[in-house]
Design an enzyme around this catalytic site. Structure first.
Site, PDB file in Angstrom:
ATOM      1  N   TYR A 156     -44.667  68.248  -3.917  1.00 11.12           N
ATOM      2  CA  TYR A 156     -43.379  68.776  -4.345  1.00 11.12           C
ATOM      3  C   TYR A 156     -43.414  69.187  -5.816  1.00 11.12           C
ATOM      4  O   TYR A 156     -44.210  68.673  -6.598  1.00 11.12           O
ATOM      5  CB  TYR A 156     -42.275  67.716  -4.173  1.00 11.12           C
ATOM      6  N   SER A 157     -42.539  70.136  -6.162  1.00 13.36           N
ATOM      7  CA  SER A 157     -42.290  70.530  -7.560  1.00 13.36           C
ATOM      8  C   SER A 157     -43.529  71.044  -8.280  1.00 13.36           C
ATOM      9  O   SER A 157     -43.618  70.923  -9.514  1.00 13.36           O
ATOM     10  CB  SER A 157     -41.685  69.348  -8.342  1.00 13.36           C
ATOM     11  N   LEU A 158     -44.474  71.610  -7.568  1.00 12.78           N
ATOM     12  CA  LEU A 158     -45.666  72.122  -8.245  1.00 12.78           C
ATOM     13  C   LEU A 158     -45.415  73.445  -8.956  1.00 12.78           C
ATOM     14  O   LEU A 158     -46.259  73.884  -9.745  1.00 12.78           O
ATOM     15  CB  LEU A 158     -46.812  72.288  -7.243  1.00 12.78           C
ATOM     16  N   THR A 159     -44.286  74.099  -8.660  1.00 15.13           N
ATOM     17  CA  THR A 159     -43.993  75.322  -9.404  1.00 15.13           C
ATOM     18  C   THR A 159     -43.767  75.026 -10.881  1.00 15.13           C
ATOM     19  O   THR A 159     -44.067  75.864 -11.740  1.00 15.13           O
ATOM     20  CB  THR A 159     -42.741  76.015  -8.835  1.00 15.13           C
ATOM     21  N   PRO A 198     -45.282  72.726 -13.113  1.00 13.30           N
ATOM     22  CA  PRO A 198     -46.480  72.768 -13.964  1.00 13.30           C
ATOM     23  C   PRO A 198     -47.185  74.118 -13.928  1.00 13.30           C
ATOM     24  O   PRO A 198     -47.731  74.563 -14.941  1.00 13.30           O
ATOM     25  CB  PRO A 198     -47.367  71.652 -13.380  1.00 13.30           C
TER      26      PRO A 198
END
Length: 220
Positions: A114-117, A119
């Site tokens: 999740y939420s790799l956009t 970094p």
């Protein structure tokens, strides 16, 4: 002479201390901290932590912390791998990949991320920053005019002009006042009413999303 004996004894003690330190250091630097039950298939070469400036003793604390979280029931499984300078120095698995079957959690387990956009976008932004294409204190409205003349929704429900413009630094540090549209705050409700909720990326283009955010607050 007595002085010679004292000097020889002192030299022998110093040599013994140095030898013990060397033995302890060699024991300490036996290799990377890799769980014995994990197979040897890794995408990076292995190295002892100290070889890349890390501490075996400090890294071993992660294992204790990880096992504690799983043991307390807070997480079903936790896998941690640490690499530095292109070398893998630590890998530890706690718990299981599947609670029902008890299958082990290893480096081969497929997991949802999740939420790799965040970094990825931040790294890309820093590349552009290094090229001098923008400044961190630069208003976002220089690139996205929709962000000009921002307004703030106060707890009282009053809408007032923002005291300062939203900058790139605000976006990178999550202090721009934007939200996900998935909570029950007044701003989140406004996001959802405008079709800018958590599922917006599935049916809106980025430009449409930004334009809808711009139209959330009526003109002052």
């Amino acid at each position: 002479p007595r002085g010679g004996h004292v000097l020889a004894a002192a030299t022998a003690v110093a040599a013994a201390v140095a030898l013990l330190a060397l033995i302890r250091r060699r024991r300490h630097l036996q290799g990377p901290l890799i769980d014995a039950d994990l197979d040897g298939t890794w995408p990076l070469p292995l190295a002892q932590p100290e070889a890349v400036g890390l501490s075996t003793q400090r890294l071993s604390e992660i294992s204790r912390w990880s096992d504690g979280w799983v043991g307390s029931g807070k997480l079903p499984g936790l896998f941690t791998a640490i690499a530095r300078r292109g070398k893998l120095v630590y890998a530890h698995s706690s718990g299981s990949a599947d609670v029902a079957s008890g299958s082990p959690l290893t480096q081969h387990t497929l997991v949802r991320l999740y939420s790799l956009t965040k970094p990825l976008v931040s790294v890309c932004a820093m590349v552009l920053y290094e090229k001098g294409l923008f400044q961190l204190d630069e208003p976002v409205s220089h690139h996205l005019p929709s962000f000009a003349n921002a307004r703030v929704l106060l707890a009282s429900g009053e809408i007032v002009p923002a005291e300062r413009e939203v900058t790139v630094h605000h976006l990178l540090t999550h202090t721009a006042g934007l939200t996900y549209g998935d909570s029950d705050t007044a701003v989140d409700e406004a996001y959802k009413a405008a079709g800018c909720g958590w599922d917006a990326p599935y049916h809106l283009s980025l430009s449409d999303f930004v334009d809808r955010i711009r139209r959330l607050a009526p003109p002052l």
